[in-house]
Design a protein around this motif. Structure first.
Motif, mmCIF file in Angstrom:
data_model
loop_
_atom_site.group_PDB
_atom_site.id
_atom_site.type_symbol
_atom_site.label_atom_id
_atom_site.label_comp_id
_atom_site.label_asym_id
_atom_site.label_seq_id
_atom_site.Cartn_x
_atom_site.Cartn_y
_atom_site.Cartn_z
ATOM 1 N N UNK A 97 43.948 43.005 35.146
ATOM 2 C CA UNK A 97 44.677 43.704 36.092
ATOM 3 C C UNK A 97 44.052 45.091 36.438
ATOM 4 N N UNK A 98 43.328 45.701 35.564
ATOM 5 C CA UNK A 98 42.347 46.749 35.823
ATOM 6 C C UNK A 98 41.259 46.466 36.471
ATOM 7 N N UNK A 99 40.916 45.036 37.057
ATOM 8 C CA UNK A 99 39.757 44.639 37.613
ATOM 9 C C UNK A 99 40.172 43.711 38.652
ATOM 10 N N UNK A 100 41.434 43.924 39.117
ATOM 11 C CA UNK A 100 41.989 43.187 40.391
ATOM 12 C C UNK A 100 42.284 43.850 41.349
ATOM 13 N N UNK A 101 41.882 43.624 42.633
ATOM 14 C CA UNK A 101 41.617 44.193 43.925
ATOM 15 C C UNK A 101 42.598 43.261 44.694
ATOM 16 N N UNK A 102 44.047 43.698 44.988
ATOM 17 C CA UNK A 102 45.125 42.913 45.557
ATOM 18 C C UNK A 102 44.621 42.273 46.981
ATOM 19 N N UNK A 103 43.617 42.771 47.664
ATOM 20 C CA UNK A 103 43.413 42.271 49.044
ATOM 21 C C UNK A 103 42.413 41.140 48.910
ATOM 22 N N UNK A 104 41.839 40.819 47.796
ATOM 23 C CA UNK A 104 41.147 39.732 47.340
ATOM 24 C C UNK A 104 41.911 38.432 47.365
ATOM 25 N N UNK A 105 43.386 38.654 47.203
ATOM 26 C CA UNK A 105 44.260 37.529 46.819
ATOM 27 C C UNK A 105 45.109 37.535 47.935
ATOM 28 N N UNK A 106 45.016 38.021 49.248
ATOM 29 C CA UNK A 106 45.842 37.761 50.130
ATOM 30 C C UNK A 106 45.139 37.218 51.591
ATOM 31 N N UNK A 107 45.850 36.524 52.384
ATOM 32 C CA UNK A 107 45.201 36.106 53.839
ATOM 33 C C UNK A 107 44.423 34.883 53.692
ATOM 34 N N UNK A 108 44.019 34.255 54.816
ATOM 35 C CA UNK A 108 43.329 32.948 54.874
ATOM 36 C C UNK A 108 41.988 33.023 54.295
ATOM 37 N N UNK A 109 41.266 34.287 54.368
ATOM 38 C CA UNK A 109 39.695 34.110 54.029
ATOM 39 C C UNK A 109 39.769 34.743 52.254
ATOM 40 N N UNK A 110 39.924 33.901 51.516
ATOM 41 C CA UNK A 110 40.056 34.197 49.850
ATOM 42 C C UNK A 110 38.431 33.889 49.576
ATOM 43 N N UNK A 111 37.796 35.045 49.159
ATOM 44 C CA UNK A 111 36.428 34.949 48.711
ATOM 45 C C UNK A 111 36.527 35.042 47.020
ATOM 46 N N UNK A 112 35.979 34.143 46.369
ATOM 47 C CA UNK A 112 35.812 34.222 45.091
ATOM 48 C C UNK A 112 35.268 35.436 44.425
ATOM 49 N N UNK A 113 35.748 35.870 43.348
ATOM 50 C CA UNK A 113 35.164 36.907 42.637
ATOM 51 C C UNK A 113 34.915 36.734 41.234
ATOM 52 N N UNK A 114 34.414 37.537 40.602
ATOM 53 C CA UNK A 114 33.900 37.266 39.007
ATOM 54 C C UNK A 114 35.073 37.952 38.121
ATOM 55 N N UNK A 115 35.653 37.283 37.414
ATOM 56 C CA UNK A 115 36.654 37.899 36.171
ATOM 57 C C UNK A 115 35.644 38.609 35.108
ATOM 58 N N UNK A 116 35.508 39.693 35.205
ATOM 59 C CA UNK A 116 34.659 40.453 34.297
ATOM 60 C C UNK A 116 35.190 40.614 33.086
ATOM 61 N N UNK A 117 36.255 40.275 32.593
ATOM 62 C CA UNK A 117 37.063 40.619 31.200
ATOM 63 C C UNK A 117 36.817 39.333 30.506
ATOM 64 N N UNK A 118 37.006 38.445 31.332
ATOM 65 C CA UNK A 118 37.132 36.906 30.433
ATOM 66 C C UNK A 118 36.235 35.946 30.726
ATOM 67 N N UNK A 119 35.016 36.013 30.249
ATOM 68 C CA UNK A 119 33.840 35.212 30.142
ATOM 69 C C UNK A 119 33.211 34.793 31.554
ATOM 70 N N UNK A 120 33.400 36.025 32.339
ATOM 71 C CA UNK A 120 32.745 35.888 33.561
ATOM 72 C C UNK A 120 33.404 34.942 34.596
ATOM 73 N N UNK A 121 34.317 34.356 34.348
ATOM 74 C CA UNK A 121 35.048 33.055 34.697
ATOM 75 C C UNK A 121 34.952 33.301 36.436
ATOM 76 N N UNK A 122 34.759 32.275 37.011
ATOM 77 C CA UNK A 122 34.875 32.546 38.697
ATOM 78 C C UNK A 122 36.482 32.625 39.139
#
Ligand code: AHR
Length: 525
Positions: A97-122
């Motif tokens: 949650x403290x690494x999540x930027x809500x705009x990354x997860x709305x709208x038609x263009x969703x760009x992948x990011x790196x989950x820096x807390x959990x194994x740098x999972x995409x």
């Protein structure tokens, strides 16, 4: 008879006779005329984080998946969760949650990011705010959204709230409508950060108290209504954190103008508590999920029961600053955590987890005056999960079955039960052998949930009923052959509830057999 033949026959008879487990008699008294507080249904809440296969595969398979789904959300999981009446879901983390930027997860263009807390999972960001809200409407639960404090800002949190709650005639509401959601969502519960003493920003208690006050002034729904705000509380027994937060952040400053704020309502509606049950009580070597010995069975029970002390001591501190109990204690992360697993905090869930769930829920009932919500970690495929999936397959865990059996307590009124628990001992360790809780639902039915923590001895329970004349009793019991019995994708029903045996009413007494290592729920009408 020849002596040799006699001894052979005796030996054969001994082998053929099942060894009767020792039975311990327990007498308890249910006081149906003494009502306690309401057991808030939110105590049965869940937690879901972008981690391992919790969200992706566990909930979200995508619209084009061959796994049956509704708008990308898997149907089997939705049906199973509806059945246990999940009241509320905390999302998107956890540390995420403290690494999540809500705009990354709305709208038609969703760009992948790196989950820096959990194994740098995409993180594909295909499951964002709209998908979370759709999931909740499918399972009929309410949102508890955690906003980003660690790497976010007050402005981000404010604009996310506006995006979710504004009318479509306003710019943020119009943007949401363009993304497919015309009607504003209701966001009743908001967490201000997560574990800000650790992954959520490495703050000291007074730094976070300051941050919390600032966020609290701006995190509102667009109508101006303040949601139920939950502050980050202590890690396990960090009572000094609780003290500082209650002292510095629970109430408006005396100078705050009553015209702007309802000063009778605290700023902080809830203070969270995180506590995980580790069999060994050390993070380096937590203990295994299956094939454990009785030493780890009892140490797990002892650790789970520590929840009672944690709540009692935190509540005592809260009472100093909030004697009217306006600030709730919200146990928004709890459950078992074992070593290993194939990654992403996936772990097997055995009969032992069912017992942990049962005693913990009974403890929450005992503290229903202060504990108003709890969120088990985590709903699917992570830690003490309700559900495990393997691509298109799904199984229900022993913990799921406890939540299903216990759902009768949601929003029911607690009734006291008096009993003296016999002791269950192994080696140096000892715990009470039995845990009991009871409530009366809105239709007048009484439910009694009982856990027998002893893996070797059964209990013959005599429950004396006072203040009620019951006509019928029914019940179900969850047990299994081994302490680590669990459901698998090839044998999914090894641990499932069965009708209780030996339960009857004898005058004003309910008598029941509680097998060793079992959880039972009885219904009296
Ligand atoms: O539930 C797993 C993690 O445990 C969460 O992300 C974090 O809040 C806690 O430490």
């Amino acid at each position: 008879m020849l002596p040799v033949l006699k001894s052979v026959l005796t030996a054969a008879l001994l082998l053929a006779t099942p060894v009767m487990a020792e039975t311990v008699k327990v007498e308890a008294t249910l006081k149906a005329d003494k009502a306690g507080p309401v057991i808030n249904r939110n105590i049965y809440g869940q937690f879901v984080e972008h981690l391992g296969r919790g969200v992706y595969e566990g909930i979200w398979v995508g619209k084009d998946s061959p796994i049956p789904n509704t708008r990308g959300i898997r149907n089997d999981v939705v049906a199973a969760l509806k059945h246990i009446k999940v009241p509320v879901v905390r999302w998107p983390g956890g540390c995420f949650a403290d690494d999540y930027h809500w705009r990354d997860g709305v709208g038609p263009e969703r760009k992948p990011t790196i989950n820096s807390n959990w194994n740098r999972q995409i993180e594909p960001n295909s499951f964002g705010t709209h998908e979370f809200m759709d999931f909740l409407s499918q399972i009929d639960a309410q949102p508890f959204v955690s906003v980003n404090v660690g790497s976010g800002s007050v402005k981000d949190a404010q604009s996310w709230m506006q995006y979710m709650t504004a009318e479509p005639t306003t710019p943020p509401g119009a943007e949401r409508a363009r993304n497919g959601q015309q009607t504003p969502w209701s966001v009743p519960y908001v967490g201000i950060g997560n574990e800000t003493w650790g992954c959520g920003g490495q703050m000291r208690a007074d730094d976070y108290a300051y941050e919390f006050r600032k966020y609290a002034a701006y995190v509102k729904s667009s109508s101006g209504k303040r949601p139920f705000l939950i502050a980050v509380g202590p890690d396990t027994d960090d009572y000094a954190w609780t003290e500082t937060l209650m002292k510095e952040a629970a109430w408006w400053r005396p100078a705050a103008t009553p015209m702007m704020y309802n000063i009778d309502r605290p700023i902080m509606d809830g203070l969270s508590l995180h506590f995980y049950t580790l069999p060994s009580n050390t993070w380096q070597n937590k203990g295994v999920a299956t094939q454990f010995g009785e030493d780890q069975w009892i140490s797990t029970m002892k650790r789970a029961l520590f929840m009672d002390e944690l709540i009692t001591k935190n509540s005592a501190i809260m009472d100093k600053y909030d004697p009217q109990k306006k600030v709730a204690l919200i146990v928004d992360e709890w459950g078992t955590w074992y070593d290993g697993g194939p990654g992403g905090l996936y772990q097997e869930n055995t009969l032992r987890d069912a017992l942990v769930a049962a005693v913990t829920l009974n403890i929450f009932h005992d503290h229903a005056e202060r504990v108003k919500m709890a969120n088990i970690a985590q709903m699917i495929n992570v830690l003490q999960a309700m559900i495990l999936t393997d691509k298109d397959k799904m199984i229900l865990t022993p913990t799921y079955h406890v939540f299903e059996m216990y759902k009768v307590h949601q929003d029911a009124t607690r009734i006291p039960v008096n009993y003296t628990a016999p002791v269950y001992r192994y080696g140096e360790a000892e715990v009470p052998m039995i845990s009991v809780s009871a409530s009366r639902d809105k239709a007048g039915k009484i439910h009694v949930s009982v856990a027998n923590l002893d893996p070797n001895r059964a209990i013959a329970l005599d429950l004396i009923l006072t203040g009620v004349k019951a006509k019928t009793v029914t019940g179900r019991t969850l047990t299994a052959p081994a302490t680590d019995s669990h459901n698998t994708f090839t044998a999914p029903n090894t641990v499932t509830p069965k009708p209780a045996t030996g339960v009857k009413l004898k005058g004003d007494t309910l008598t029941a057999n509680l097998p060793a290592k079992s959880v039972s729920v009885f219904e009296l009408q």
